[in-house]
Write a protein that holds these residues in place. Sequence first.
Motif, PDB file in Angstrom:
ATOM      1  N   UNK A   1       5.872  -1.506  -0.696  1.00 20.67           N
ATOM      2  CA  UNK A   1       4.515  -1.506  -1.230  1.00 20.67           C
ATOM      3  C   UNK A   1       3.830  -0.249  -0.740  1.00 20.67           C
ATOM      4  N   UNK A   2       2.901   0.262  -1.545  1.00 18.64           N
ATOM      5  CA  UNK A   2       2.250   1.497  -1.156  1.00 18.64           C
ATOM      6  C   UNK A   2       3.272   2.597  -0.968  1.00 18.64           C
ATOM      7  N   UNK A   3       3.193   3.276   0.168  1.00 20.47           N
ATOM      8  CA  UNK A   3       4.154   4.344   0.461  1.00 20.47           C
ATOM      9  C   UNK A   3       5.129   3.946   1.550  1.00 20.47           C
ATOM     10  N   UNK A   4       5.354   2.635   1.714  1.00 22.91           N
ATOM     11  CA  UNK A   4       6.139   2.188   2.852  1.00 22.91           C
ATOM     12  C   UNK A   4       7.202   1.169   2.445  1.00 22.91           C
ATOM     13  N   UNK A   5       8.185   1.031   3.307  1.00 22.46           N
ATOM     14  CA  UNK A   5       9.177  -0.034   3.253  1.00 22.46           C
ATOM     15  C   UNK A   5       8.856  -0.990   4.399  1.00 22.46           C
ATOM     16  N   UNK A   6       8.878  -2.282   4.112  1.00 29.36           N
ATOM     17  CA  UNK A   6       8.573  -3.299   5.113  1.00 29.36           C
ATOM     18  C   UNK A   6       9.767  -4.225   5.260  1.00 29.36           C
ATOM     19  N   UNK A   7       9.953  -4.752   6.456  1.00 28.25           N
ATOM     20  CA  UNK A   7      11.053  -5.671   6.701  1.00 28.25           C
ATOM     21  C   UNK A   7      10.733  -6.562   7.893  1.00 28.25           C
TER      22      UNK A   7
ATOM     23  N   UNK B   1       8.044 -13.119   3.505  1.00 28.03           N
ATOM     24  CA  UNK B   1       6.727 -12.509   3.336  1.00 28.03           C
ATOM     25  C   UNK B   1       6.660 -11.797   1.994  1.00 28.03           C
ATOM     26  N   UNK B   2       5.437 -11.410   1.598  1.00 29.50           N
ATOM     27  CA  UNK B   2       5.195 -10.610   0.407  1.00 29.50           C
ATOM     28  C   UNK B   2       4.153  -9.561   0.765  1.00 29.50           C
ATOM     29  N   UNK B   3       4.043  -8.506  -0.036  1.00 37.07           N
ATOM     30  CA  UNK B   3       3.142  -7.415   0.320  1.00 37.07           C
ATOM     31  C   UNK B   3       2.556  -6.744  -0.909  1.00 37.07           C
ATOM     32  N   UNK B   4       1.308  -6.302  -0.784  1.00 40.83           N
ATOM     33  CA  UNK B   4       0.689  -5.351  -1.701  1.00 40.83           C
ATOM     34  C   UNK B   4       0.312  -4.126  -0.870  1.00 40.83           C
ATOM     35  N   UNK B   5      -0.333  -3.135  -1.501  1.00 42.02           N
ATOM     36  CA  UNK B   5      -0.700  -1.951  -0.731  1.00 42.02           C
ATOM     37  C   UNK B   5      -1.917  -2.182   0.167  1.00 42.02           C
ATOM     38  N   UNK B   6      -2.447  -3.428   0.180  1.00 40.69           N
ATOM     39  CA  UNK B   6      -3.590  -3.733   1.039  1.00 40.69           C
ATOM     40  C   UNK B   6      -3.329  -4.859   2.032  1.00 40.69           C
ATOM     41  N   UNK B   7      -2.315  -5.685   1.771  1.00 37.21           N
ATOM     42  CA  UNK B   7      -2.138  -6.851   2.632  1.00 37.21           C
ATOM     43  C   UNK B   7      -0.688  -7.293   2.677  1.00 37.21           C
ATOM     44  N   UNK B   8      -0.337  -7.901   3.805  1.00 34.15           N
ATOM     45  CA  UNK B   8       0.961  -8.542   3.983  1.00 34.15           C
ATOM     46  C   UNK B   8       0.697 -10.029   4.204  1.00 34.15           C
TER      47      UNK B   8
ATOM     48  N   UNK C   1      -2.423  -4.451   5.448  1.00 32.33           N
ATOM     49  CA  UNK C   1      -1.156  -3.779   5.163  1.00 32.33           C
ATOM     50  C   UNK C   1      -0.637  -2.979   6.363  1.00 32.33           C
ATOM     51  N   UNK C   2      -1.538  -2.351   7.094  1.00 34.55           N
ATOM     52  CA  UNK C   2      -1.109  -1.527   8.233  1.00 34.55           C
ATOM     53  C   UNK C   2      -1.147  -2.272   9.559  1.00 34.55           C
ATOM     54  N   UNK C   3      -1.443  -3.573   9.523  1.00 41.24           N
ATOM     55  CA  UNK C   3      -1.403  -4.370  10.737  1.00 41.24           C
ATOM     56  C   UNK C   3      -2.585  -4.094  11.642  1.00 41.24           C
ATOM     57  N   UNK C   4      -2.391  -4.391  12.924  1.00 45.81           N
ATOM     58  CA  UNK C   4      -3.415  -4.102  13.898  1.00 45.81           C
ATOM     59  C   UNK C   4      -4.473  -5.179  14.038  1.00 45.81           C
TER      60      UNK C   4
ATOM     61  N   UNK D   1      13.405 -17.043  19.489  1.00 43.66           N
ATOM     62  CA  UNK D   1      12.779 -15.747  19.229  1.00 43.66           C
ATOM     63  C   UNK D   1      11.832 -15.830  18.039  1.00 43.66           C
ATOM     64  N   UNK D   2      10.764 -15.027  18.072  1.00 39.31           N
ATOM     65  CA  UNK D   2       9.818 -14.938  16.976  1.00 39.31           C
ATOM     66  C   UNK D   2      10.175 -13.751  16.083  1.00 39.31           C
ATOM     67  N   UNK D   3       9.505 -13.683  14.934  1.00 41.01           N
ATOM     68  CA  UNK D   3       9.813 -12.655  13.943  1.00 41.01           C
ATOM     69  C   UNK D   3       8.770 -11.538  13.978  1.00 41.01           C
ATOM     70  N   UNK D   4       9.235 -10.314  13.951  1.00 45.44           N
ATOM     71  CA  UNK D   4       8.358  -9.156  13.797  1.00 45.44           C
ATOM     72  C   UNK D   4       8.373  -8.721  12.343  1.00 45.44           C
ATOM     73  N   UNK D   5       7.203  -8.292  11.831  1.00 42.37           N
ATOM     74  CA  UNK D   5       7.133  -7.650  10.524  1.00 42.37           C
ATOM     75  C   UNK D   5       6.867  -6.177  10.782  1.00 42.37           C
ATOM     76  N   UNK D   6       7.760  -5.314  10.328  1.00 40.05           N
ATOM     77  CA  UNK D   6       7.704  -3.892  10.633  1.00 40.05           C
ATOM     78  C   UNK D   6       7.638  -3.091   9.347  1.00 40.05           C
ATOM     79  N   UNK D   7       7.194  -1.861   9.446  1.00 36.98           N
ATOM     80  CA  UNK D   7       7.147  -0.998   8.267  1.00 36.98           C
ATOM     81  C   UNK D   7       7.369   0.447   8.677  1.00 36.98           C
ATOM     82  N   UNK D   8       7.868   1.222   7.710  1.00 32.24           N
ATOM     83  CA  UNK D   8       8.075   2.654   7.905  1.00 32.24           C
ATOM     84  C   UNK D   8       7.843   3.369   6.589  1.00 32.24           C
ATOM     85  N   UNK D   9       7.560   4.660   6.659  1.00 29.64           N
ATOM     86  CA  UNK D   9       7.320   5.411   5.429  1.00 29.64           C
ATOM     87  C   UNK D   9       8.624   5.589   4.664  1.00 29.64           C
ATOM     88  N   UNK D  10       8.473   5.849   3.381  1.00 31.41           N
ATOM     89  CA  UNK D  10       9.648   6.061   2.542  1.00 31.41           C
ATOM     90  C   UNK D  10      10.303   7.408   2.826  1.00 31.41           C
TER      91      UNK D  10
END
Length: 890
Positions: free
Chosen positions: A762-768, A809-816, A840-843, A777-786
């Motif tokens: 989504x947007x300019x990134x790949x998420x996984x 999960x699912x994603x748009x360019x504004x939210x995960x 989308x960018x977390x935090x 163990x818990x799950x992390x949602x991570x992203x990196x640029x294309x």
Amino acid sequence: MAAWAAAALVVSLMAPQALAGPPDDAAATPPDPVPERIAGQGTAAPRLVTGLSDAAPGGSAADAARAYLAGERDRFHVAAGEKDLALLGTEGSTVRFQQRHHGIPVLGAHYLVHLKGKGGEREVTGAGGAYFTRLDAPAKATVTAKRSAALARTALKDPRQRAAAEVSDHGLVVLPGGAGGAGEKGRLARHHTVRAVTGGEAVAREVYVDARLGAVALQHESARQAETPAKATGTDVRGAKVTFDAAKQDDGTYRMSDLTRGARVDTYDAGGRDYGEFLGQMPDGMIPVPNKTAEYPASAGESGAVNAHVNSARVYDFYKSRLGRDGIDGKGGTLTSVVNVTANGRPFANAFWDGEKMVYGGGGDYYSFAAALDVTGHEMTHGVIERSANLIYMNQSGAINEAIADYFGNAMDVEAKGTPMSDPEAGLLAEDLCRTGTPKECALRDLNDGRNAMDDYIGATVGQDSGGVHLNSTIYSGALWDIREQLDPATADKLVYKALTEYMTPLDRFMDGRNAMVAAADAMGLPLEDIQKVTAAFDGHMIHRDWEHHLGIDSKTVLPNITSTFAAPSARDGRYVVSNSDATGEKLPSVYTGSTGGGEAKRLSPDDGRWHEFPATDGTYAAWMAIGERDGAQSYDVLTRRLDKGKPRNVFSSTTVQPQDIVADGRDVAFLGYDLTTGVSDVYLSRAGRPAKKVELAAGHQAWSVDLRDGTLVWTEYWKAEKGTVFVPTAYDVKRGKVTVRYPPKQTDGDRAPLAGYTKTAGDRILWTERAQAAGAKTAIRSGTLSGRPKVRDVIPADAPYAPVSTVFTATDRAVTYIDVKGGQEWANENLSKLFQVPFRGGEKPVRLSCNRGTQTAATGDEGKRVLWIDGTGGQTDLVTRRSPAGSCA
């Protein structure tokens, strides 16, 4: 040749010296040749044609056989339309059809086509049978079915038998030439079976009554070994001595068949075979539990056969004496039970009604499930429901179905035991099944659990317990049981039965069920104070008008009543696609599209007898999988089309590769292809509607979790390494045809690489998602640029207190938006899956997308923060949406 063989046998017995050879005149007789054609008698259709090698390609053997007869009309004189030939079945390489005249079956008229080979190599080697070409019998009866049954009874000459006879109606049939005095034009008749048991003697005759003249045209004995009612003994599952009704055969042996009631009661022992073998039709060779003498061995009790047999008769007696119903079908049809089934070689701790019979398992901590009268009554009542209101086994109608089955099962049990309705354990279902433990610990349900619709309705989707048919049944059955406590029990039983059989309909919800009970009470002439008790019982369980509207639902319904079990929406740019069936869930799923804001849905997939599922869209185009049959094997096709115009285009077809994770981006379509023969999963890509091809991966590498957007294809690539399987999120430029970036996993668990989950773009990134292999163990949602720069960002860190367990999960360019599950041993709303959203960018700390209390699953991002998902909160399964998160839920 046959005559010579018989003679030789006689000679060999009388004069051994003749074994040197046959007489000279016999030796001179050549053997009969294999016939090529034998004419039919009184018909233009040949009785037998052999020696053929005619091509007959087609999808199925039946379709090929029918098409062949249609194409050879001048040779065989057989009308091959479905109205004229009904498929009876395929045995080996032979297809068997039943001739019909104006849609009415013709007695004894079976036409067979013999085949060899498959698909395009299939050939017809012969055909023939009985097919009557000169029929001109009328198709409409003038003698009523009631009058016909009365005439059929006269086939029994003994007045006592005639008075006691039960007459079954099998419908109209055409008698062809030679049957019942019918000439070449045939004779319209009604087929009855007449059974009677008097003075210890059982008789059964098949009787055909002329449907125009009102006279018996043909009759013969039923094809059943002569048997008479008898008493047998055995022990039940707990070792107690039991006497029961059985059938003594003419050879002196016994079978577990009760002939003393209006309906025959047959009980079979599966002998530990898998329950799947008994779904629908009974396997060949099965007979009711046999024994050489009237005293059955202990094994017949341990298997549950004795209990099933005795309890089935008790259930019949309850329905007959209290409610006036002649068995499950109301027409004296046979009551069939099968005990002692297993599941994959293990004990099957369950019981079910399969539409024709009761099937019981057991083992381990449980006796046979046939041991409990309330369980037997429950399963047989499912049959009564199916043949009356036919309450669809899904959502609220399914919960009412379960509730009525529980009610009557428990009513029979307390009546048989003499348990007062005031007993705290009177509402327990299946409390007698456990080998150890108290009734309360053993019971599967309690009709006195006090649950109500407003507070306790569990919002399960159709993929969970068919929409909560068992989870929510005691809300409705609790009201019925309260009515039985308040009214005379016999009156309450008649009231529930009248409501079921005369006022309920297949898709009734809880309020419809309440209204049916009140209407039935009024029709029975119950006094006002009793009707008020009925309404008070439903009020007590909060089944009142619009109760679903007070559940605190904060989402908007986009498409109500999703009945397809695997429905999962896909949305983009204000449009969605989803698979769905009809209101009953009985039709094959189709793919629909509509606006994410709601409104009318349009069907995209063709009505071609295939299963259309797992759609995806980019807002303009859609793609999905169609499951059908080709050359006798299941086939998989990937179809694509525009949402608003055009026809589907097939971009992939296979019988060995199953498409998964289908995604669309303009005219491009991508998916995973799982090879059923090798177990290998590859990425497939179709460009601009052309046939899909594999995206070449490195040797030994496989892929899963595909996504495609704006010309970028992403997947999780994995392969086996020295220290275990490595999972790597990968991005691929579709236009350039090359991998642009890979993100090696973060080492979070010693030397073991973490497990990768879903991959999205989504947007300019790949998420996984990543999750360490350590327990808990818990799950992390991570992203990196294309492009691979800058560094990887954690949308949700694995060590955050709110990190999810799920990897979906699912994603748009504004939210995960992701699913999280609190979990727990009990089915409760708070333990069902819920949706959370982060920027989308977390935090930021995630917030609840919706405060709906039921299951929230299969989420798909649309645009901005809008998400669509499948929701079970509102008393059924719906496709719903929110434009933004609800935030904190009290």
